[in-house]
Design an enzyme around this catalytic site. Sequence first.
Site, mmCIF file in Angstrom:
data_model
loop_
_atom_site.group_PDB
_atom_site.id
_atom_site.type_symbol
_atom_site.label_atom_id
_atom_site.label_comp_id
_atom_site.label_asym_id
_atom_site.label_seq_id
_atom_site.Cartn_x
_atom_site.Cartn_y
_atom_site.Cartn_z
ATOM 1 N N CYS A 1 0.829 -1.201 0.000
ATOM 2 C CA CYS A 1 0.000 0.000 0.000
ATOM 3 C C CYS A 1 0.868 1.258 0.000
ATOM 4 O O CYS A 1 1.488 1.550 -1.014
ATOM 5 C CB CYS A 1 -1.012 -0.046 1.138
ATOM 6 N N HIS B 1 -3.688 -4.895 0.253
ATOM 7 C CA HIS B 1 -3.087 -5.517 1.442
ATOM 8 C C HIS B 1 -3.232 -7.036 1.374
ATOM 9 O O HIS B 1 -4.235 -7.574 1.861
ATOM 10 C CB HIS B 1 -3.804 -5.031 2.708
ATOM 11 N N GLU C 1 -1.760 -9.173 3.091
ATOM 12 C CA GLU C 1 -1.599 -9.799 4.416
ATOM 13 C C GLU C 1 -2.932 -10.184 5.055
ATOM 14 O O GLU C 1 -2.998 -11.107 5.860
ATOM 15 C CB GLU C 1 -0.806 -8.877 5.357
#
Length: 532
Positions: free
Chosen positions: A382, A508, A510
């Site tokens: 990001c 993102h 993750e």
Amino acid sequence: MAETKYIFVTGGVASSLGKGIISSSIGKLLQARGYNVTIQKFDPYINIDPGTLNPYEHGECYVTVDGHEADLDLGHYERFLGIQTTKANNITTGRIYKSVIDKERRGDYLGKTIQIIPHITDEIKRNVKLLGNKYKFDFVITEIGGTVGDIESLPYLESIRQLKWELGKNALCVHLTYVPYLAAAGELKTKPTQHSVKELQSVGIQPDILVLRTEHELSTNLKKKVALFCNVDDNAVIESRDMPTIYEVPVRMQEQGLDRTILEKMGLPVGETPTLGPWKDFLNRRHKATEVVHIGLVGKYDLQDAYKSIHEALSQAATYNDRKAEIHFINSEKLTDDNIEEALKGMEGIIICPGFGQRGIEGKFVAAKYARTHNIPTFGICLGMQCMAIEFARNVLGYADANSREMDEKTPHNVIDIMEEQKSITNMGGTMRLGAYECVLEQNSKTFEAYKQEHIQERHRHRYEFNNDYKAEFEKAGMRCVGINPESNLVEIIEITGLKWYIGTQFHPEYSSTVLKPHPLFLSFIKAAISK
Ligand code: GLN
């Protein structure tokens, strides 16, 4: 199963005992028995959602696929259960009150006086049951944030009391407490637990199961004592000792029969104990992986919880690469061209972290430049991806003043910019591109090699975007835009294919890495980091 069963998880004695991990572990064990389970978190603070909270206050802001900015515990639920949560899985007191006040303004209450009981508690109860009613889950686990005894928890506890009364065997309360060890006396102390259970009893809730968090083994005698003094069965006192990894917790809970006790108490058949095969394989692999991979996390929050999902995604990916991830926080505010070599010494890969605002941004450019020119595997997430693009524009394309509109309103080289339609928005809450968006990958790229598929969906949380006016120039100079949003044509992924691993994602990744399904980009990043 005909009726949805409701499990409430409360906490006492101290905060941060790991209610989220216990809730996730219970969910995991019930799911392993074939039940359809979801978990939700109720937070007793007034904010509508944690989106505007500083990470120092509340850790990372997790994002659900439907674009809700949520408590980081939802990340645990998804990582443990492999489920997707939504906005309905995270309620705050702010949202409860807002909805009640909106109804009052609309005249829905027909002239009644609006009170905490019954109006606020009814709204809490409606939200507790929402997912169960709508999606017919077998189990809905509701974690109540905060600690029993806090003033703001009271309406939640009253709602649980009523629900337990109304639902009978279909509701159950698991209370998590702490058993401290007094070194001077050489003793484990149960009094705080007894007091915390009394606190619950004083508002009319008898917990069914107690989970005792402790740093030392609890004797059978101690557990029997707690059971007797707290009105719970002997087999309903469960020890939760500190573990080298949180992913060990479901196994320890199963060994003590926590899921069995829950099923018995709720009048359900117990049956065979599930083997948890893939989960245990993961744990075995994790224990065997002793060789370390060193990853530098270039960010501005010196607090593990601020980058919780990144930590977890890295450590999962390391396990699947038979390595142990050692993650080193590198404060970007302190990075300069003079100390960067020293700061990144020994790092086999670096993450340039997400974030908002000016603080620490220059250090991220320094890190990106050093990593790019020294061919260190680098993953920009990001804001991290935006920093990679800005650094490239400054040092390769030659635009010394290149920047993001977020950092420099007047930059003539706005390689990262705000979209036209967002310019008029002034309200800070909920003005971002949030949630899952489609992305199409360029086949002949490192990113595609990692994903092994052309169409992906990933979660976003940002206001600013790569400026397509510069796309051709970037590509010509070697930074390729290899992931494109098919609807808006926005650039979602950049990479320098010629380098070992230099990839930045506007989204993102993750958030969607789970224990049994680690994220392909993190897997390939770690693989690159360990390849000599
Ligand atoms: N501040 C940047 C933006 O709003 C990046 C946000 C982030 O890293 N999540 O676009």
